[in-house]
Write a protein that holds these residues in place. Structure first.
Motif, PDB file in Angstrom:
ATOM      1  N   GLY A 472      93.509  38.991  46.553  1.00  0.00           N
ATOM      2  CA  GLY A 472      95.018  38.952  45.526  1.00  0.00           C
ATOM      3  C   GLY A 472      95.349  40.513  45.036  1.00  0.00           C
ATOM      4  O   GLY A 472      95.283  41.540  45.573  1.00  0.00           O
ATOM      5  N   ASP A 473      95.883  40.115  44.702  1.00  0.00           N
ATOM      6  CA  ASP A 473      97.680  40.347  43.936  1.00  0.00           C
ATOM      7  C   ASP A 473      97.143  41.846  42.238  1.00  0.00           C
ATOM      8  O   ASP A 473      97.792  42.849  41.925  1.00  0.00           O
ATOM      9  N   SER A 474      96.011  41.906  42.582  1.00  0.00           N
ATOM     10  CA  SER A 474      95.926  42.506  40.744  1.00  0.00           C
ATOM     11  C   SER A 474      94.234  43.535  41.122  1.00  0.00           C
ATOM     12  O   SER A 474      94.005  43.223  42.019  1.00  0.00           O
ATOM     13  N   ASN A 475      94.597  44.679  40.529  1.00  0.00           N
ATOM     14  CA  ASN A 475      93.243  46.016  41.335  1.00  0.00           C
ATOM     15  C   ASN A 475      91.804  45.641  39.890  1.00  0.00           C
ATOM     16  O   ASN A 475      91.603  45.874  39.166  1.00  0.00           O
ATOM     17  N   SER A 476      91.287  44.157  41.074  1.00  0.00           N
ATOM     18  CA  SER A 476      90.208  43.699  39.730  1.00  0.00           C
ATOM     19  C   SER A 476      89.447  43.816  41.082  1.00  0.00           C
ATOM     20  O   SER A 476      89.346  43.385  41.638  1.00  0.00           O
ATOM     21  N   LEU A 477      87.969  43.322  40.395  1.00  0.00           N
ATOM     22  CA  LEU A 477      87.088  42.786  41.109  1.00  0.00           C
ATOM     23  C   LEU A 477      86.842  41.518  40.926  1.00  0.00           C
ATOM     24  O   LEU A 477      86.319  40.966  41.845  1.00  0.00           O
ATOM     25  N   THR A 478      87.946  40.626  39.975  1.00  0.00           N
ATOM     26  CA  THR A 478      87.939  39.558  39.482  1.00  0.00           C
ATOM     27  C   THR A 478      88.817  38.778  40.770  1.00  0.00           C
ATOM     28  O   THR A 478      89.512  37.703  39.394  1.00  0.00           O
ATOM     29  N   LEU A 479      88.889  39.174  41.735  1.00  0.00           N
ATOM     30  CA  LEU A 479      90.180  38.294  42.476  1.00  0.00           C
ATOM     31  C   LEU A 479      89.169  36.958  43.096  1.00  0.00           C
ATOM     32  O   LEU A 479      88.203  36.616  43.080  1.00  0.00           O
ATOM     33  N   LYS A 480      89.986  36.608  43.689  1.00  0.00           N
ATOM     34  CA  LYS A 480      89.371  34.678  43.903  1.00  0.00           C
ATOM     35  C   LYS A 480      89.020  35.516  44.858  1.00  0.00           C
ATOM     36  O   LYS A 480      89.542  35.794  46.630  1.00  0.00           O
ATOM     37  N   LYS A 481      87.527  34.398  45.604  1.00  0.00           N
ATOM     38  CA  LYS A 481      86.859  34.657  46.787  1.00  0.00           C
ATOM     39  C   LYS A 481      87.892  34.144  48.098  1.00  0.00           C
ATOM     40  O   LYS A 481      88.048  32.962  48.224  1.00  0.00           O
ATOM     41  N   ALA A 482      88.080  34.994  48.869  1.00  0.00           N
ATOM     42  CA  ALA A 482      88.441  34.290  50.056  1.00  0.00           C
ATOM     43  C   ALA A 482      87.264  34.072  51.303  1.00  0.00           C
ATOM     44  O   ALA A 482      87.797  32.807  52.305  1.00  0.00           O
ATOM     45  N   ALA A 483      86.765  34.517  51.802  1.00  0.00           N
ATOM     46  CA  ALA A 483      85.382  34.220  52.428  1.00  0.00           C
ATOM     47  C   ALA A 483      84.253  34.948  51.901  1.00  0.00           C
ATOM     48  O   ALA A 483      84.014  36.135  51.216  1.00  0.00           O
ATOM     49  N   THR A 484      83.053  34.531  52.995  1.00  0.00           N
ATOM     50  CA  THR A 484      81.654  35.638  52.687  1.00  0.00           C
ATOM     51  C   THR A 484      81.407  35.674  54.473  1.00  0.00           C
ATOM     52  O   THR A 484      81.681  35.156  55.101  1.00  0.00           O
TER      53      THR A 484
END
Length: 529
Positions: A472-484
């Motif tokens: 994502g575009d925020s400097n955070s751990l809580t971004l959208k999961k893209a893959a595992t």
């Protein structure tokens, strides 16, 4: 009766007299023993009463005992119905591949090809019968004092080291490549716990090609090693032992020495004591722990180095009608046996030296991990890496002191330097001691980019760990999961689909069985511009 209080002279099943303790590892002990009924030396492994995998080891040993290839260590007996579980197998005396290299340096290319091809053929036979090794090192391949090749630890080592894989054929092909790399260069392309050989050097986040280490290596052998270990962008990697056999069949062979110990000037007596652990070593545990649930085509037997019926059929097709080759010069062994009496004494079986895990490769994973390197996209170098963690409220005063300061090592271009967690122990060590909900690192790419994949390098002790990739575009751990994905010992590639963003989070909700998570390098690929 506890393994820890068993003394030499103890008899098991009324026939196996324990002679001397060879080695010990957590929960198990390897002995040199005598089968008093047949008057022969045997190897006996005993287990502590609370050893959690004793029944699995016995099951794996019993299954391995059905194999008839003479190059595989024979299992004679295995039992866990009494107070003390044990496995009795062939006592192997001779030089391991590691011994030969330490004594006389790298093998001549033709001889290296001969040695490893024997192992590849033995493994091909094992795979066709539903068994895999998963823990190959230079300590598992032995040239015996009787002039034969032996591959030790089939199936059993995987259980002892808690190794499983959704693609066991690929892992064993990788191990064969590692052994051939070591035979040709004298360096081990893996972790320090797996070998006493000097560790192989790296280049651009991967091991240097053999030809760069030893310039006189034939191009064919260099290509075979690179295809096994996926060094560089291999268009056609070798992914099964049968494929390795086929590739090595095109290489000129040189006969192995008639007897072990005769690579160079023969020593007067070979009598090596049990190897003691090096207290200065801080490298992770030598092999990965249990994987999460495997893809549905892999049966539960894979967790103990055994293949599912579907895998066996594929192995049969790859193997064709190939029969184990006859050992060259074995007929002369009896004639010249007297020559080596007093020259070659007993040596530790490679089972005496618990091995560790495979070195770098990409592997299949149900979370999107690709099986082979992809050329999609160009490498995007992150401008920064920031470690972070989620501490459980009850343990607010107990942060992990490693995940933040070591984060920059994840993007320093060196897979041998690790972003890592603290070391955790106890019953909940894989959950970071129940202190954390997880740890992660945030990669700042410096700009928003279209991303195609990420490559994650893990040492053997941190393989088998599931992880998430968030973008994502925020400097955070809580971004959208893209893959595992799930780490393997080496490079794991995860397809990021159509993910887009400036920040990439590598998130781990749990650690490895060793209790210390380590990741050597994370490489991001995407659109240039």
């Amino acid at each position: 009766m506890s393994t820890s209080i068993i003394e030499p002279g103890t008899r098991l099943a009324g026939r196996y007299r324990l002679e001397e303790r060879v080695s010990e590892s957590a929960g198990s002990t390897l002995w040199k023993a005598i089968d008093e009924i047949l008057a022969r030396a045997v190897s006996v492994r005993t287990f502590e009463p609370d050893f959690p995998r004793a029944a699995e080891v016995v099951t794996a040993a019993r299954t391995a005992s059905r194999l008839t290839d003479p190059r595989l260590t024979q299992v004679f007996d295995a039992d866990d119905t009494g107070e003390l579980a044990y496995v009795v197998s062939e006592w192997v005396s001779g030089d391991t591949l590691e011994d030969m290299i330490l004594s006389d340096g790298p093998l001549e290319p033709g001889r290296a090809a001969t040695f490893v091809s024997e192992a590849a053929e033995a493994l091909t036979a094992a795979h066709s019968s539903g068994l895999a090794h998963l823990c190959l090192t230079a300590r598992n391949l032995v040239w015996t004092t009787g002039g034969t090749v032996k591959l030790t630890g089939l199936a059993v080592d995987a259980v002892l080291c808690s190794v499983s894989s959704g693609d066991p054929a690929r892992i064993d092909a990788l191990g064969l490549g590692q052994m051939l790399y070591a035979a040709l260069t004298g360096q081990w392309p893996g972790s320090a716990d797996e070998s006493s050989l000097p560790l192989a050097t790296e280049k651009d986040g991967n091991f240097r090609p053999v030809v760069e280490v030893c310039a006189d290596t034939p191009a064919t052998l260099n290509d075979i090693v690179s295809r096994c270990m996926e060094i560089g962008d291999m268009a056609k990697p070798l992914t099964t032992p049968a494929e390795v056999v086929a590739a090595l069949s095109t290489v000129p062979r040189t006969p192995l020495p008639l007897f072990a110990g005769m690579q160079g000037p023969p020593p007067s007596v070979i009598n090596r004591p049990p190897r003691q652990p090096d207290p200065q070593r801080t490298v992770p545990a030598p092999r990965p722990g249990p994987y999460p649930p495997e893809p549905q085509h892999v049966s539960a037997l894979s967790s103990v180095g055994m293949l599912s019926p579907g895998d066996r059929k594929q192995g049969d097709r790859e193997q064709g009608d190939r029969k184990p080759v006859n050992r060259p010069l074995v007929a002369f062994a009896g004639v010249l046996a007297a020559v080596v009496v007093g020259i070659a004494a007993w040596q530790l079986s490679s089972e005496d030296k618990p091995s560790g895990g495979p070195a770098p490769t990409a592997s299949a994973d149900q979370g999107g991990t690709k099986e082979s390197p992809s050329t999609a996209g160009v490498r995007i170098q992150p401008v920064a890496a920031r470690g972070d963690q989620q501490i459980k409220p009850a343990f607010a005063g107990h942060p992990d002191n490693h995940v933040i300061p070591t984060a920059p090592l994840l993007i320093d271009g060196k897979s041998s330097s690790y972003w890592e967690s603290d070391g955790y122990s106890g019953a909940n060590h894989t959950r970071f001691g129940n202190y954390l909900n997880g740890v992660g690192v945030i990669l700042d790419l410096g700009r928003t980019a279209d991303l195609s994949k990420i490559r994650v390098f893990a040492p053997a002790g941190s393989a088998g760990v599931p992880f998430e990739i968030r973008v994502g575009d925020s400097n955070s751990l809580t971004l959208k999961k893209a893959a595992t994905g799930t780490t393997v010992a080496g490079n794991t590639e995860v397809d990021l689909g159509d993910a887009k963003g400036r920040y990439v989070v590598l998130w781990f909700a749990q650690g490895p069985p060793s209790g210390k998570l380590q990741i050597g390098e994370a490489t991001v690929y995407g659109a240039s511009g």
